[in-house]
Design an enzyme around this catalytic site. Sequence first.
Site, mmCIF file in Angstrom:
data_model
loop_
_atom_site.group_PDB
_atom_site.id
_atom_site.type_symbol
_atom_site.label_atom_id
_atom_site.label_comp_id
_atom_site.label_asym_id
_atom_site.label_seq_id
_atom_site.Cartn_x
_atom_site.Cartn_y
_atom_site.Cartn_z
ATOM 1 N N ASP A 124 0.852 -1.186 0.000
ATOM 2 C CA ASP A 124 0.000 0.000 0.000
ATOM 3 C C ASP A 124 0.888 1.236 0.000
ATOM 4 O OD1 ASP A 124 -2.414 -1.393 -0.007
ATOM 5 O OD2 ASP A 124 -2.569 -1.418 2.168
ATOM 6 N N ASP A 143 -6.959 -1.459 -4.402
ATOM 7 C CA ASP A 143 -7.981 -1.184 -3.378
ATOM 8 C C ASP A 143 -8.989 -0.152 -3.878
ATOM 9 O OD1 ASP A 143 -6.512 -2.830 -1.652
ATOM 10 O OD2 ASP A 143 -5.482 -1.148 -0.713
#
Length: 184
Positions: A124, A143
């Site tokens: 991330d 995401d």
Amino acid sequence: MNPNPNPKFRLQGLMLASLVFIADQIVKYAMLGPLQLKERGVIHIVSFFDLRYAENRGVSMSFLTADSDGERWALVALTAVIAAGVGVWMWREKLRGDVLALSLVLGGALGNIVDRVRYGYVVDYADLHFGAFRPFYIFNLADACISIGVLILLARAFLIGDKDAGRGPDVQETASNADIVEKS
């Protein structure tokens, strides 16, 4: 309404899922390779957005965190089964908007599964914040695509709904049966 899925929609869905997957992997490569985000930790972009390295060992919002190898592979298996279910749903879906929304979910899911297989966690990097307030956890392109796809599916389900509800063959057949009974 045609009861069979449109092959053109399937192809568009597969192409969009592939595009999401490839874009996600390219961006993650850039974060880990040329930008060296893992080593740098944070790259400030603007006052409300940074590139910030994070390892997500769980699923959404670090739920179901996998700390051991066994848990990691169980999470890979679980997310692969979910992705396969989304793929089957996409393949059977008749409405173009739903096919495209599902393809966003599928492409994003596959991108995160590859990370989990390759690294043991999902990479991330996107950190949206307003001062100390963070409306989201640190996330990635996959995401974002999953979230957008789910929001589109929910919006279509709640706002558009099935305009042909109650007009299916069962309802027409029942009406025809009623007419037959009256004529007897």
